[in-house]
Design an enzyme around this catalytic site. Structure first.
Site, PDB file in Angstrom:
ATOM      1  N   TYR A   7      30.568  29.297  33.562  1.00  0.00           N
ATOM      2  CA  TYR A   7      31.002  30.209  34.540  1.00  0.00           C
ATOM      3  C   TYR A   7      32.474  30.603  33.626  1.00  0.00           C
ATOM      4  O   TYR A   7      32.584  31.909  33.500  1.00  0.00           O
ATOM      5  CB  TYR A   7      31.389  29.668  35.820  1.00  0.00           C
ATOM      6  CG  TYR A   7      32.239  30.781  36.731  1.00  0.00           C
ATOM      7  CD1 TYR A   7      31.688  31.831  36.930  1.00  0.00           C
ATOM      8  CD2 TYR A   7      33.597  30.715  36.750  1.00  0.00           C
ATOM      9  CE1 TYR A   7      32.346  32.861  37.610  1.00  0.00           C
ATOM     10  CE2 TYR A   7      34.536  31.480  37.519  1.00  0.00           C
ATOM     11  CZ  TYR A   7      33.727  32.785  37.864  1.00  0.00           C
ATOM     12  OH  TYR A   7      34.543  33.558  38.665  1.00  0.00           O
ATOM     13  N   VAL A  20      39.587  40.697  36.657  1.00  0.00           N
ATOM     14  CA  VAL A  20      40.992  40.560  36.670  1.00  0.00           C
ATOM     15  C   VAL A  20      41.677  40.720  35.300  1.00  0.00           C
ATOM     16  O   VAL A  20      43.044  40.888  35.188  1.00  0.00           O
ATOM     17  CB  VAL A  20      41.642  39.337  37.302  1.00  0.00           C
ATOM     18  CG1 VAL A  20      41.188  39.158  38.813  1.00  0.00           C
ATOM     19  CG2 VAL A  20      40.892  38.144  36.419  1.00  0.00           C
ATOM     20  N   SER A  49      35.409  38.894  35.678  1.00  0.00           N
ATOM     21  CA  SER A  49      34.318  39.164  36.488  1.00  0.00           C
ATOM     22  C   SER A  49      33.439  40.247  36.401  1.00  0.00           C
ATOM     23  O   SER A  49      32.111  40.334  36.782  1.00  0.00           O
ATOM     24  CB  SER A  49      35.103  39.563  38.176  1.00  0.00           C
ATOM     25  OG  SER A  49      35.034  38.652  38.913  1.00  0.00           O
ATOM     26  N   LYS A 106      29.812  38.969  35.671  1.00  0.00           N
ATOM     27  CA  LYS A 106      29.154  38.527  36.921  1.00  0.00           C
ATOM     28  C   LYS A 106      27.622  39.538  36.850  1.00  0.00           C
ATOM     29  O   LYS A 106      26.649  39.002  37.609  1.00  0.00           O
ATOM     30  CB  LYS A 106      29.704  38.583  38.071  1.00  0.00           C
ATOM     31  CG  LYS A 106      30.760  37.525  38.127  1.00  0.00           C
ATOM     32  CD  LYS A 106      31.682  37.622  39.452  1.00  0.00           C
ATOM     33  CE  LYS A 106      32.923  36.464  39.581  1.00  0.00           C
ATOM     34  NZ  LYS A 106      33.720  37.031  40.675  1.00  0.00           N
ATOM     35  N   TYR A 127      35.986  43.583  44.980  1.00  0.00           N
ATOM     36  CA  TYR A 127      36.530  42.523  45.957  1.00  0.00           C
ATOM     37  C   TYR A 127      36.629  43.000  47.421  1.00  0.00           C
ATOM     38  O   TYR A 127      35.478  43.702  47.708  1.00  0.00           O
ATOM     39  CB  TYR A 127      38.103  42.173  45.464  1.00  0.00           C
ATOM     40  CG  TYR A 127      37.865  41.980  43.695  1.00  0.00           C
ATOM     41  CD1 TYR A 127      37.249  41.078  43.225  1.00  0.00           C
ATOM     42  CD2 TYR A 127      38.650  42.817  43.007  1.00  0.00           C
ATOM     43  CE1 TYR A 127      37.223  40.693  41.809  1.00  0.00           C
ATOM     44  CE2 TYR A 127      38.797  42.639  41.710  1.00  0.00           C
ATOM     45  CZ  TYR A 127      38.108  41.507  41.294  1.00  0.00           C
ATOM     46  OH  TYR A 127      38.075  41.145  39.786  1.00  0.00           O
TER      47      TYR A 127
HETATM   48  N1  GLU Z   1      37.187  34.199  35.948  1.00  0.00           N
HETATM   49  C1  GLU Z   1      38.146  34.744  36.985  1.00  0.00           C
HETATM   50  C2  GLU Z   1      38.034  33.763  38.165  1.00  0.00           C
HETATM   51  O1  GLU Z   1      36.983  33.207  38.445  1.00  0.00           O
HETATM   52  C3  GLU Z   1      37.538  35.804  37.377  1.00  0.00           C
HETATM   53  C4  GLU Z   1      38.069  36.762  38.371  1.00  0.00           C
HETATM   54  C5  GLU Z   1      37.663  37.993  38.246  1.00  0.00           C
HETATM   55  O2  GLU Z   1      37.781  38.768  37.375  1.00  0.00           O
HETATM   56  O3  GLU Z   1      37.592  38.777  39.495  1.00  0.00           O
HETATM   57  O4  GLU Z   1      38.949  33.764  38.911  1.00  0.00           O
END
Ligand code: GLU
Length: 304
Positions: A189, A258, A64, A67, A240
């Site tokens: 993604y 994650v 993530s 992002k 989160y």
């Molecule tokens: N590729 C992971 C997902 O979409 C990213 C989650 C993350 O790192 O928060 O679940």
């Protein structure tokens, strides 16, 4: 004058033998095999000085954290319309939560939760001729390192188990907030999340957010105002449903993934990355959060 090397060595020493290190993410099967004992810290000051300890030079799956980089790439190309398709409010929910998306008619709460990042991915898929290649080249140029790459095995592994992300993308599509094919957008993604970087590369990648939009090579990639906005989003939405706790304990804008990486920064001062793959119950690196809490306590460097 702070002895930064001593500070990060002390933090590493304090935490390296911690028994409770959380749990390595296993919902993406390929991540489950990562050694939980990895633990690295890298600090990059705004004047270019760097300090590092532990496993700062090993590659981690940035997940993530990517992002923030897709947002930084998309924002200058799509400055006005972007905020009509994604909101800027914390969600207070896990990264893959879906019910709010339905309640709010396909406008994700922010670009750092999965649904929001999928909309940003859709924007890049529309704007770029070769989206995956051009995004990878963007990251390589931001970090000034052509060796950065996708881990195809991780991207595939996530595609095979990405039911939640397929659900989010389909919901976005149903509400008219996804302009390209679900499969095409999710392929982008899953690849952005499957980029691998070291802690050292991460502090370089996030330098522009501490430096009013100019990367390490002093190229201006986003405006100072865009850097300010992205930092605000990292502070309020970067962890989160634990963004409040991170602000409370650490007091820096940042983003976790994650894969167990966290990058945080203090504008005008530094970027810092920590990697420890074990996650707490909210999905943030357990030792990473502790390390950053100790760092801002010991140095008194926080935005508060
Ligand atoms: N590729 C992971 C997902 O979409 C990213 C989650 C993350 O790192 O928060 O679940």
């Amino acid at each position: 004058m702070i002895d930064y090397q001593n500070v990060i060595n002390t933090i590493h020493q304090n935490l390296k033998d911690e028994v409770n290190r959380g749990v390595v993410a296993s919902y993406i099967p390929e991540l489950a095999g990562v050694d939980i004992n990895n633990f690295g810290i890298h600090l990059r000051l705004i004047n270019g000085e760097t300090y590092a300890t532990g496993d700062w030079d090993k590659k981690l799956s940035i997940q993530s954290i990517s992002k923030v980089l897709t947002l930084a790439m998309a924002l200058p190309m799509y400055p006005e319309n972007l905020w009509q398709r994604v909101d800027v409010e914390p969600s207070g929910n896990p990264f893959n939560h879906l019910s709010l998306l339905e309640l709010e008619k396909g406008i994700p709460r922010n670009p750092l939760i999965n649904a929001g990042a999928i909309v940003i991915a859709d924007i890049l898929v529309t704007l770029l001729d070769n989206p995956k290649e051009e995004f990878l080249n963007y990251v390589r140029s931001v970090v000034d390192d052509p060796t950065i790459n996708f881990n195809e095995t991780v991207a595939n592994s996530e595609r095979m188990t990405g039911y939640n992300n397929f659900a989010a993308a389909n919901l976005l599509k149903a509400y008219g907030n996804l302009h390209n094919d679900v499969d095409t957008v999710l392929d982008f993604y899953f690849h952005q999340c499957a980029i691998e970087m070291t802690c050292e590369q991460l502090t370089k990648a996030f330098f522009m957010f501490a430096n009013h939009g100019a990367c390490c090579q002093e190229n201006v990639l986003i405006s100072a105002s865009q850097a300010k906005r992205i930092n605000a989003l990292m502070l309020t939405c970067g962890f989160y449903d634990e963004a409040g706790e991170f602000a409370f304990e650490v007091g820096l804008p940042g983003k976790s993934g994650v894969g167990g990486g966290i990058v945080a920064l203090l504008p005008n001062q530094f970027t810092i990355s920590v990697w420890s793959p074990g996650l707490n119950k909210r999905g943030n690196s357990l030792l990473g959060m502790k390390a950053l809490e100790q760092f801002t306590t010991m140095t008194k460097h926080s935005i508060f």
